[in-house]
Design a protein around this motif. Structure first.
Motif, short mmCIF file in Angstrom:
data_model
loop_
_atom_site.label_atom_id
_atom_site.label_comp_id
_atom_site.label_asym_id
_atom_site.label_seq_id
_atom_site.Cartn_x
_atom_site.Cartn_y
_atom_site.Cartn_z
N ILE A 1 57.25 -10.08 -20.89
CA ILE A 1 56.86 -9.98 -22.30
C ILE A 1 55.56 -9.18 -22.41
CG2 ILE A 1 56.23 -11.28 -24.37
CD1 ILE A 1 59.14 -11.66 -23.49
N ASP A 2 55.51 -8.24 -23.33
CA ASP A 2 54.32 -7.40 -23.48
C ASP A 2 53.32 -8.09 -24.41
OD1 ASP A 2 52.44 -5.43 -23.65
OD2 ASP A 2 53.87 -3.79 -23.95
N ASP A 3 52.58 -9.04 -23.84
CA ASP A 3 51.60 -9.78 -24.63
C ASP A 3 50.36 -8.96 -24.95
OD1 ASP A 3 52.88 -12.25 -25.15
OD2 ASP A 3 52.54 -12.89 -23.09
N VAL A 4 50.09 -7.93 -24.16
CA VAL A 4 48.98 -7.03 -24.50
C VAL A 4 49.30 -6.31 -25.81
CG1 VAL A 4 47.64 -5.03 -23.79
CG2 VAL A 4 48.27 -6.77 -22.10
N ALA A 5 50.53 -5.81 -25.92
CA ALA A 5 50.94 -5.16 -27.17
C ALA A 5 50.92 -6.14 -28.33
CB ALA A 5 52.34 -4.55 -27.00
N PHE A 6 51.33 -7.38 -28.09
CA PHE A 6 51.31 -8.39 -29.16
C PHE A 6 49.89 -8.60 -29.68
CE2 PHE A 6 51.16 -13.21 -29.89
CZ PHE A 6 51.30 -13.06 -31.27
N VAL A 7 48.94 -8.78 -28.79
CA VAL A 7 47.57 -9.02 -29.25
C VAL A 7 47.02 -7.79 -29.95
CG1 VAL A 7 45.21 -9.56 -28.53
CG2 VAL A 7 47.14 -10.81 -27.52
N GLY A 8 47.37 -6.59 -29.46
CA GLY A 8 46.95 -5.39 -30.17
C GLY A 8 47.50 -5.34 -31.58
N ALA A 9 48.78 -5.70 -31.74
CA ALA A 9 49.40 -5.73 -33.07
C ALA A 9 48.78 -6.81 -33.94
CB ALA A 9 50.90 -5.95 -32.94
N LEU A 10 48.46 -7.95 -33.33
CA LEU A 10 47.82 -9.05 -34.06
C LEU A 10 46.47 -8.60 -34.60
CD1 LEU A 10 47.56 -12.71 -32.89
CD2 LEU A 10 45.51 -11.47 -33.50
N ILE A 11 45.68 -7.91 -33.77
CA ILE A 11 44.37 -7.42 -34.22
C ILE A 11 44.54 -6.49 -35.42
CG2 ILE A 11 42.40 -5.97 -33.59
CD1 ILE A 11 42.71 -7.09 -30.71
#
Length: 308
Positions: A127-137
């Motif tokens: 799972i790309d959680d780095v991308a998720f947190v970037g999108a969340l920001i």
């Protein structure tokens, strides 16, 4: 946890991005004693709906700092909102807190973060959680008009916090990790980054001196935790620290501050187990007692505030 404890189960792992909100009214009497407002939102990342809670103290959110809190493995954002008592600190400090959820094969249960070599579903499915947190920001900034972003986490969430420090340093003002290991083969932050580390010496889930967790938890997978010293050595080198550190001791808590271009601070809790210090237990029958001191939520916020 305890391989399960190591994940935080008892002590308690080019994208199209869209967003939609599901906002709910705050509870008349919030269970954690806070006085602000909670809303729940969804962002879609790589075809997956990902969820987060946002706690906003009273008043305008424009320009306010944001603290992203990454829950322990096996938990949820809502659970660790209650465990950490961070909303109360947000009321006093005037910052926004965001509690994202990891992912799991059972929907909203047993959620983890893909922190590199750990943990469970998030790692197994890459799972790309780095991308998720970037999108969340991006989503929080657009919705609330907020300012500087900080990230903290516990256990598997702390491991993920290290990964974000390595891969999103250009978007994060500082990180704080509690009871987590820096289990990454490579880390190349784009800039020097302030780092706070907090860990108990009696933590058997993510041992202070490194090594495997003290017990087996079959669904979590296997990995070997790196030591707290490994993380300290990496960040003091990266942040160009020089000279001897300044050490202060308050009963069982030792604070070690390094002289660096960007701050590196270590809190060592002698005899401390696997839990969010000063917080509640993630569940009543947690194997290891939560360290009563220091108040991790206040220490973390004081550290972040100093970086503004």
């Amino acid at each position: 946890m305890r391989r399960g404890v190591a994940l935080g189960l008892v002590g308690v792992l080019v994208l199209a991005v869209g967003a939609c909100g599901r906002d709910r009214a705050p509870d008349p009497t919030p269970s954690n004693g806070a006085a602000g407002r909670v809303a729940e939102y969804t962002v879609t990342v790589d075809g997956r709906d990902r969820h987060y809670r946002a706690y906003t103290p009273a008043g305008d959110t424009a320009g306010r700092p944001v603290v992203v809190f990454l829950h322990g493995g096996g938990g949820t954002g809502e659970l660790f909102e209650r465990v950490s008592h961070l909303d109360r600190v947000a009321d006093e400090g005037g910052f926004v807190v965001v509690y994202p959820d990891g992912s799991g094969r059972l929907g909203d249960k047993l959620l983890t973060w893909n922190a590199g070599d750990c943990c469970a579903y998030a790692k197994d499915r890459n799972i790309d959680d780095v991308a998720f947190v970037g999108a969340l920001i991006d989503d929080v900034t657009a919705r609330l008009g907020t300012g500087a972003v900080f990230v903290t986490g516990f256990s598997n969430g702390a491991m993920m916090t290290y990964r974000l420090g390595c891969e999103l340093a250009d978007r994060i003002a500082a990180i704080a990790v509690v009871s987590g290991a820096m289990n990454l083969d490579t880390c190349r932050p784009e800039r020097k980054l302030p780092v706070l580390i907090m860990h108990g010496t009696a933590d058997t889930a993510v041992p202070y001196d490194g090594g495997p967790s003290s017990d087996e938890f079959p669904t979590a997978g296997t990995w070997t935790n790196r030591s707290v010293r490994y993380a300290v050595d990496f960040w003091t080198a990266h942040n160009a620290c020089a000279g001897p550190p300044v050490e202060t001791k308050d009963q069982e808590v030792t604070r070690t501050a390094y002289t660096c271009e960007k701050a590196v601070i270590l809190y060592t809790i002698e005899g401390g187990g696997h839990g969010w210090p000063g917080g509640a237990k993630a569940r009543p029958n947690a194997v290891e007692p939560t360290p009563p001191r220091p108040d991790a939520s206040r220490v973390v916020w004081d550290f972040f505030k100093a970086q503004l």
